[in-house]
Scaffold this active site. Structure first.
Site, short mmCIF file in Angstrom:
data_model
loop_
_atom_site.label_atom_id
_atom_site.label_comp_id
_atom_site.label_asym_id
_atom_site.label_seq_id
_atom_site.Cartn_x
_atom_site.Cartn_y
_atom_site.Cartn_z
N ASN A 67 -18.97 -20.12 20.48
CA ASN A 67 -19.55 -19.20 19.50
C ASN A 67 -20.31 -20.04 18.48
OD1 ASN A 67 -20.14 -17.32 17.57
ND2 ASN A 67 -18.01 -16.88 16.99
N PHE A 68 -21.64 -20.00 18.57
CA PHE A 68 -22.46 -20.84 17.68
C PHE A 68 -22.50 -20.29 16.24
CE2 PHE A 68 -25.59 -22.78 21.05
CZ PHE A 68 -24.54 -23.44 21.64
N LYS A 69 -22.15 -19.02 16.06
CA LYS A 69 -22.26 -18.37 14.73
C LYS A 69 -23.72 -18.54 14.24
CE LYS A 69 -17.37 -19.22 14.23
NZ LYS A 69 -16.22 -19.45 13.38
N HIS A 74 -15.11 -9.96 15.52
CA HIS A 74 -14.83 -11.28 14.96
C HIS A 74 -14.45 -11.16 13.48
CE1 HIS A 74 -15.21 -15.43 13.73
NE2 HIS A 74 -15.14 -15.76 15.01
N GLU A 130 -15.12 -12.90 11.00
CA GLU A 130 -16.20 -13.11 10.03
C GLU A 130 -17.01 -11.82 9.84
OE1 GLU A 130 -17.72 -16.64 11.89
OE2 GLU A 130 -15.96 -17.74 11.15
N GLU A 165 -7.61 -15.07 17.24
CA GLU A 165 -8.11 -16.11 16.36
C GLU A 165 -7.48 -15.95 14.97
OE1 GLU A 165 -12.16 -17.68 17.65
OE2 GLU A 165 -12.61 -15.77 16.70
N GLY A 206 -12.29 -22.79 11.50
CA GLY A 206 -13.14 -23.67 10.71
C GLY A 206 -12.38 -24.56 9.74
N SER A 253 -10.10 -23.80 15.46
CA SER A 253 -10.04 -25.27 15.47
C SER A 253 -9.64 -25.85 16.83
CB SER A 253 -9.13 -25.78 14.35
OG SER A 253 -9.64 -25.37 13.09
P1 13P Z 1 -13.66 -22.89 14.84
O1 13P Z 1 -13.53 -23.40 16.25
O2 13P Z 1 -14.80 -23.51 14.07
O3 13P Z 1 -12.37 -22.91 14.12
O4 13P Z 1 -14.09 -21.34 14.97
C1 13P Z 1 -13.36 -20.50 15.78
C2 13P Z 1 -14.08 -19.23 15.90
O5 13P Z 1 -14.18 -18.47 14.95
C3 13P Z 1 -14.70 -18.90 17.20
O6 13P Z 1 -15.10 -17.57 17.24
#
Ligand code: 13P
Length: 230
Positions: A6-8, A88, A90, A157, A163, A194
């Protein structure tokens, strides 16, 4: 195992092209049964070729229309994209998507026969209250969601592990996945938060973990392919 990147809001169209070229050079060595997904930002969606599936991080649940700043089915169809991330944390937290919005999105893309990776996860204050609260919180995120949908994958998650560099412990992942599997049965279940080259082997060996959804550590093709090939 499933490995999803997931590049966000990272990478451009050009850097995604370069990334995919670098990843393709490595994917010949992956196990045939392993599946790779890449979720680039909307501006980098395209018809890429390789042993992976490209999905959308988000889309508005409609064919097209007056939804400023959004993309919809028409923009995904252009590149034959039939995979989407929904729910997600976020988007729930920063973009204020509530369960009702999420259910609407889920139902729409289910109707369109999309493969859906549906994300759930609890914040730290809930984790600190204990396991019962965690499960109560997570199960509430299944409200209105058809967890028997054949093209569904769930991603667990924990928000406090996203993150932060601090993954959940083996014990935390293992107990949560076991409890979730009791509910979702044969639906594949990913862990996210992570996940990185240093902990992938440990995470992949936990019973009930069918794959990983990776943010930060997926941004570098070398890193991500190390995870896939480890
Ligand atoms: P990280 O791997 O940066 O913790 O992010 C996880 C995530 O939100 C994947 O969707």
């Amino acid at each position: 195992m499933i490995y999803a990147a997931n590049f966000k809001a990272n990478h451009t169209r050009k850097s995604t092209e370069n990334y995919i070229e670098a990843l393709n050079a490595k994917l010949g060595a992956k196990k045939a049964e392993d599946k790779v997904y890449i979720f680039p930002p909307s501006s980098a969606l395209d018809s890429y070729e390789g042993d992976f599936t490209v999905g959308a991080q988000n889309a508005y649940p409609t064919q097209n229309g007056a939804y400023t700043g959004e993309i919809a089915l028409e923009q995904l169809d252009e590149f034959d994209i039939k995979t989407i991330l929904i729910g997600h944390s976020e988007r729930r937290e920063l973009l204020n998507e509530n369960q009702e919005n999420i259910v609407e999105k889920f139902s729409f893309f289910q109707e369109q026969d999309f493969e859906i990776i549906y994300c759930i996860g609890e914040p730290l204050n809930i984790r600190e209250k204990g396991f019962e609260s965690v499960m109560q919180y997570l199960l509430a995120q299944f409200e209105g969601i058809d967890i028997t949908y054949a093209k569904l994958t769930i991603a667990y998650e924990p928000i406090w592990a996203i993150g932060t560099g601090r993954s959940a412990t083996v014990e935390e992942i293992s107990t949560t996945h076991r409890a979730l599997k009791n509910v979702i049965k044969d639906i594949p279940l990913l862990y996210g938060g992570s996940a990185k080259p240093a902990n992938i082997k440990e995470i992949a060996s936990i019973a009930g973990v069918d794959g990983v959804l990776v943010g930060s550590a997926s941004l570098d093709a070398e890193n991500f392919s190390t995870m896939i090939l480890s």
